[in-house]
Design a protein around this motif. Structure first.
Motif, mmCIF file in Angstrom:
data_model
loop_
_atom_site.group_PDB
_atom_site.id
_atom_site.type_symbol
_atom_site.label_atom_id
_atom_site.label_comp_id
_atom_site.label_asym_id
_atom_site.label_seq_id
_atom_site.Cartn_x
_atom_site.Cartn_y
_atom_site.Cartn_z
ATOM 1 N N ARG A 1 0.839 -1.195 0.000
ATOM 2 C CA ARG A 1 0.000 0.000 0.000
ATOM 3 C C ARG A 1 0.880 1.254 0.000
ATOM 4 O O ARG A 1 1.264 1.755 1.058
ATOM 5 N N ASP B 1 -4.090 -2.526 8.154
ATOM 6 C CA ASP B 1 -5.378 -1.999 7.682
ATOM 7 C C ASP B 1 -5.564 -0.577 8.197
ATOM 8 O O ASP B 1 -5.860 0.343 7.428
ATOM 9 N N ASP C 1 -5.052 3.386 6.005
ATOM 10 C CA ASP C 1 -6.030 4.473 5.847
ATOM 11 C C ASP C 1 -5.419 5.789 6.342
ATOM 12 O O ASP C 1 -5.607 6.853 5.753
ATOM 13 N N VAL D 1 -7.453 1.014 -1.705
ATOM 14 C CA VAL D 1 -7.473 0.890 -0.244
ATOM 15 C C VAL D 1 -8.860 1.225 0.298
ATOM 16 O O VAL D 1 -9.305 0.660 1.291
HETATM 17 MN MN MN Z 1 -9.253 -1.030 5.265
#
Ligand code: MN
Ligand code: NAD
Ligand code: IPM
Length: 327
Positions: free
Chosen positions: A100, A222, A226, A254
């Motif tokens: 990410r 996770d 963000d 995402v």
């Molecule tokens: Mn997420």
């Protein structure tokens, strides 16, 4: 080059951003077969399964899976949810390394999130007395393989790896820290630092430019991804690639299905289109086309920003701008 892509358009804003991805793929001079399949809330309603067998079989056979967000408020209290289909898909394809990236100005970081284990997949249930539990479980081999991926990637970047854990409290984190430390001597050219997750969350807001590669367990990754998206322009921009050791990768933004703005034609498709770029690079080895898509998205971000970025462009106008820049 010819390749087969399974496109999962998903729910709420999913089909809106997936449509732009399709347009961009069509605009490339590549022989791509795009096979659209039901997945998520729509599939759950129609077939009783968020991930129908035929969709999973098609994904296994594909060169890459391009997935728009899933999830719908109709299933908020339901026993079976679209999100379970996503977890099953990731697990079945064993795409344990979720990359990410987040970059803006002097910030350029990459979160390497473990994706197929941890608290998402551990024992869960309800005891007789009404206590509800989710268990965070990791096998050392699962930590070792994600640590190696992170070290390898750090080698191709600024050679700085931060491992995120909660080793002051959690047994799984203590093992995580030990295994990452044991792997480190094989990557002496990479500087390794361990940071507790609460401190990492704080520093991501305060000094995000200090980070290069961060390796995290499933849930910490996770949450922090963000946060990393928020400090680099927002969720509308953040793309990801989920990779295993073999077989197709899953490429997905995402962000979620954003039910609050669905149906208005104003979702920012940049995250989905940057995901297309990650798919071209990591899934199909088409690095030149990946860079072209990335550059075209940057043009559209300047010329046709959507409302989340303070602009007035619609999802389709953003797509128009990307397609025009590609031509
Ligand atoms: Mn997420
Ligand atoms: P969300 O990411 O969908 O939305 C959070 C906020 O960001 C909302 O205000 C939304 O409007 C905004 N936003 C997100 N993407 C945007 C975009 N492309 N353009 C403009 N604004 C955007 O998170 P949520 O509301 O907590 O979750 C909604 C649903 O999505 C839930 O069902 C959740 O489980 C699901 N979800 C799915 C995925 C996935 O499929 N990979 C990821 C995250 C959440
Ligand atoms: C994400 C999402 C998913 C996750 C949900 C929808 C299962 O939040 O991809 O970041 O937590 O992995």
């Amino acid at each position: 080059m010819s390749a087969r892509i399974v496109l999962l358009p998903g729910d709420c804003i999913g089909p809106e951003v997936a449509e732009q991805a399709r347009r961009v793929l069509d605009a490339l001079p590549l022989e791509l077969e795009v096979d659209e399949r039901p997945f998520g809330a729509g599939a759950l309603r129609e077939t009783g399964e968020a991930l129908p067998e035929a969709t999973l079989a098609a994904c296994r056979e594909a060169d890459a899976v391009l997935k728009a967000p899933i999830g719908h408020p109709d299933f908020d209290g339901a026993a079976v949810r679209p999100e379970q289909g996503l977890m099953k898909l990731r697990s079945e394809l064993d795409v344990y390394a979720n990359l990410r990236p987040a970059a803006q100005g002097d910030i350029d970081l990459l979160i390497v999130r473990e994706l197929v284990s941890g608290i998402y997949y551990g024992a869960k249930g309800t005891r007789e007395d009404g206590t509800v539990f989710d268990t965070c479980e990791y096998h050392p081999s699962e930590v070792e393989r994600i640590a190696r991926q992170a070290f390898e990637i750090a080698r191709t970047r600024d050679r700085k790896l931060v491992s995120v854990d909660k080793a002051n409290v959690l047994e799984t984190s203590r093992m995580w820290r030990r295994v990452v430390t044991e792997v480190a001597p094989e990557y002496k050219d990479v500087e390794l630092e361990h940071i507790l997750v609460d401190n990492a969350a704080m520093q991501l807001v305060q000094v995000p430019e200090r980070f290069d590669v961060m390796v995290c367990d499933n849930m910490f990754g996770d949450i922090l991804s963000d946060e990393a998206a928020a400090v680099t322009g927002g969720l509308g921009l953040a793309a990801s690639a989920s990779l295993g050791d073999s077989g197709p990768g899953i490429f997905e933004p995402v962000h979620g299905s954003a039910p609050d703005i669905a149906g208005q034609g104003i979702a920012n498709p940049a995250a989905m289109l940057r995901t297309v770029s990650l798919m071209l690079a990591h899934g199909l080895g088409e690095h030149d086309h990946a860079r072209q898509v990335e550059a075209a998205v940057d043009v559209a971000l300047r010329e046709q920003p959507t409302p989340d970025l303070g602009g007035t462009a619609t999802t389709a106008q953003f797509g128009d701008s990307v397609v025009a820049a590609l031509a």
